[in-house]
Design a protein around this motif. Structure first.
Motif, PDB file in Angstrom:
ATOM      1  N   GLY A 143      37.769  -0.620  -6.119  1.00 25.67           N
ATOM      2  CA  GLY A 143      37.538  -0.595  -4.681  1.00 25.67           C
ATOM      3  C   GLY A 143      38.231   0.531  -3.936  1.00 25.67           C
ATOM      4  N   GLY A 144      39.362   1.021  -4.466  1.00 25.64           N
ATOM      5  CA  GLY A 144      40.064   2.116  -3.806  1.00 25.64           C
ATOM      6  C   GLY A 144      39.572   3.487  -4.216  1.00 25.64           C
ATOM      7  N   ASN A 145      38.644   3.549  -5.166  1.00 23.54           N
ATOM      8  CA  ASN A 145      38.157   4.831  -5.677  1.00 23.54           C
ATOM      9  C   ASN A 145      37.602   5.725  -4.569  1.00 23.54           C
ATOM     10  N   HIS A 146      36.773   5.137  -3.711  1.00 18.37           N
ATOM     11  CA  HIS A 146      36.106   5.913  -2.658  1.00 18.37           C
ATOM     12  C   HIS A 146      37.132   6.638  -1.787  1.00 18.37           C
ATOM     13  N   TYR A 147      38.129   5.908  -1.323  1.00 22.66           N
ATOM     14  CA  TYR A 147      39.132   6.485  -0.424  1.00 22.66           C
ATOM     15  C   TYR A 147      39.932   7.583  -1.124  1.00 22.66           C
ATOM     16  N   PHE A 148      40.440   7.290  -2.308  1.00 23.48           N
ATOM     17  CA  PHE A 148      41.267   8.272  -3.008  1.00 23.48           C
ATOM     18  C   PHE A 148      40.471   9.524  -3.367  1.00 23.48           C
ATOM     19  N   GLN A 149      39.211   9.332  -3.703  1.00 24.64           N
ATOM     20  CA  GLN A 149      38.387  10.484  -4.051  1.00 24.64           C
ATOM     21  C   GLN A 149      38.092  11.328  -2.810  1.00 24.64           C
ATOM     22  N   ARG A 150      37.777  10.664  -1.701  1.00 26.02           N
ATOM     23  CA  ARG A 150      37.456  11.394  -0.466  1.00 26.02           C
ATOM     24  C   ARG A 150      38.704  12.027   0.149  1.00 26.02           C
ATOM     25  N   GLN A 151      39.811  11.260   0.164  1.00 27.34           N
ATOM     26  CA  GLN A 151      41.013  11.719   0.856  1.00 27.34           C
ATOM     27  C   GLN A 151      41.816  12.733   0.047  1.00 27.34           C
ATOM     28  N   TYR A 152      41.868  12.556  -1.283  1.00 32.72           N
ATOM     29  CA  TYR A 152      42.740  13.390  -2.111  1.00 32.72           C
ATOM     30  C   TYR A 152      41.994  14.138  -3.221  1.00 32.72           C
ATOM     31  N   ASN A 153      40.675  13.996  -3.230  1.00 31.04           N
ATOM     32  CA  ASN A 153      39.847  14.695  -4.218  1.00 31.04           C
ATOM     33  C   ASN A 153      40.260  14.353  -5.655  1.00 31.04           C
ATOM     34  N   LEU A 154      40.607  13.099  -5.888  1.00 29.73           N
ATOM     35  CA  LEU A 154      41.025  12.687  -7.225  1.00 29.73           C
ATOM     36  C   LEU A 154      39.800  12.458  -8.114  1.00 29.73           C
ATOM     37  N   PRO A 155      39.779  13.046  -9.297  1.00 30.25           N
ATOM     38  CA  PRO A 155      38.692  12.765 -10.239  1.00 30.25           C
ATOM     39  C   PRO A 155      38.862  11.374 -10.843  1.00 30.25           C
ATOM     40  N   ILE A 156      37.743  10.796 -11.253  1.00 30.31           N
ATOM     41  CA  ILE A 156      37.746   9.431 -11.790  1.00 30.31           C
ATOM     42  C   ILE A 156      37.218   9.444 -13.214  1.00 30.31           C
ATOM     43  N   ALA A 157      37.890   8.688 -14.080  1.00 33.80           N
ATOM     44  CA  ALA A 157      37.462   8.526 -15.470  1.00 33.80           C
ATOM     45  C   ALA A 157      37.102   7.064 -15.711  1.00 33.80           C
ATOM     46  N   ALA A 158      35.990   6.843 -16.399  1.00 30.24           N
ATOM     47  CA  ALA A 158      35.537   5.490 -16.728  1.00 30.24           C
ATOM     48  C   ALA A 158      34.681   5.574 -17.989  1.00 30.24           C
ATOM     49  N   HIS A 159      34.404   4.425 -18.576  1.00 25.58           N
ATOM     50  CA  HIS A 159      33.595   4.428 -19.778  1.00 25.58           C
ATOM     51  C   HIS A 159      32.213   5.025 -19.500  1.00 25.58           C
ATOM     52  N   LEU A 160      31.706   5.721 -20.480  1.00 30.29           N
ATOM     53  CA  LEU A 160      30.417   6.413 -20.393  1.00 30.29           C
ATOM     54  C   LEU A 160      29.316   5.539 -19.793  1.00 30.29           C
TER      55      LEU A 160
END
Length: 322
Positions: free
Chosen positions: A68-85
């Protein structure tokens, strides 16, 4: 021998626990529920971690309480996300089934997965290596992370202290129970001193808890109805947390609108959905998963009420932008 520092944040519902790996490359594993982002950021800052200094996010799986926090962290801090294929590809193409958000009626704001992980891939943090272990069952793309130097396991919702993640054969496959058991069998062969689950406290006796989890799944193999009850109670309890309770008059129409409720009523308990409402309510009260407070059914597990305005936005994949 220097190793990465591991910080464990045990969090109340509706958020899952978060784990931070601090090293040359630092990562947060699972970002909690979307409306909890202020609390999530505060937890990090109070621990001396500036979100902008993180190198990325790793998700154990794509349920709302973990991503749920992915959207904010990605938009605010440009953090890349890793998850299963498998799950990352679904999210990236805005698949209607992404995060089981519609099926479970759990809002998730849109995010994009940059790194698609596969089994036995390694994430080098500098002084440690996180081994990606595909551990399906709770979801098809569920992963665990193993750090061999410190013999630490991050196990998501595969198992918790004296509990296991709920299983859904209708969305994760008829053999999700078998897959979960095989995942536990795989982890049982590792040397593990400590495990960090998606919910509840850190586990100091992980191999004992893995054995208990396997025993529970063996009982479910003999009596699949127990697995179905476990899932229904977990899903409905989480719903009661998100909505901060449901009134008596709202319960039936709400349940009859839910995909998960229909599947379990018809296919697990072989009854019409309308006829399954009262048995579920009775079981919620009997098992103390919920309590009545005047005319509202409330979840009995401790939780922090989510922001009602955020919930009202109904963040779901059909509203994501391709």
């Amino acid at each position: 021998m220097k190793t990465a520092e591991i910080l464990f944040f045990e969090r109340p519902f509706p958020s899952a626990n978060s784990i931070v790996i601090q090293d040359n490359q630092s990562f947060i594993i699972d970002t909690g529920f979307g409306s909890d982002i202020v609390r999530t950021e505060k937890l990090l800052i109070e621990a001396g971690i500036l979100p902008k200094q993180l190198n990325g996010i790793i998700n154990t799986h794509y349920h709302s309480d973990h991503v749920g926090g992915n959207h904010y962290f990605q938009r605010q801090y440009n953090l890349p996300i890793a998850a299963h294929l498998w799950e990352g590809k679904m999210v990236n193409r805005c698949d209607f089934e992404s995060c089981s958000a519609h099926y479970l009626d759990q809002p998730v704001e849109q995010y994009v997965v940059q790194q698609l992980l596969v089994d036995e891939e390694e994430i080098n943090t500098g002084h440690s290596v996180l081994q990606v272990l595909h551990t399906p069952g709770h979801t098809l793309g569920h992963i665990s992370l193993y750090e061999p130097k410190q013999q630490i396991l991050i196990c998501g919702d595969l198992f918790h202290h004296n509990d296991v993640g709920w299983l859904n054969i209708f969305r994760e496959g008829a053999n999700s129970l078998g897959r979960s058991y095989e995942s536990l069998e795989r982890l049982a062969k590792l040397s593990i001193k400590k495990a960090y689950p998606g919910h509840g406290r850190a586990i100091d006796d992980p191999l004992v808890m893995i054995d208990k989890a396997r025993e529970r799944l063996e009982k479910w193999m003999e009596s699949p109805e127990k697995m179905a009850w476990h899932a229904c109670k977990r899903i409905f309890s989480f719903t009661l947390m998100l909505k901060n309770g449901l009134t008596k008059q709202d319960i039936t129409p709400y349940l009859l609108s839910c995909g998960w409720f229909y599947d379990f009523a018809v296919h697990a308990f072989h009854t019409e959905p309308k006829e399954f409402v009262q048995p579920l309510l009775d079981e919620m009260i009997r098992s103390k998963a919920a309590i009545w407070e005047q005319d509202k059914l409330m979840a009995s597990a401790p939780y922090e009420e989510p922001d009602s305005q955020w919930i009202a936005n109904d963040w779901k994949p059909n509203n994501w932008i391709k």
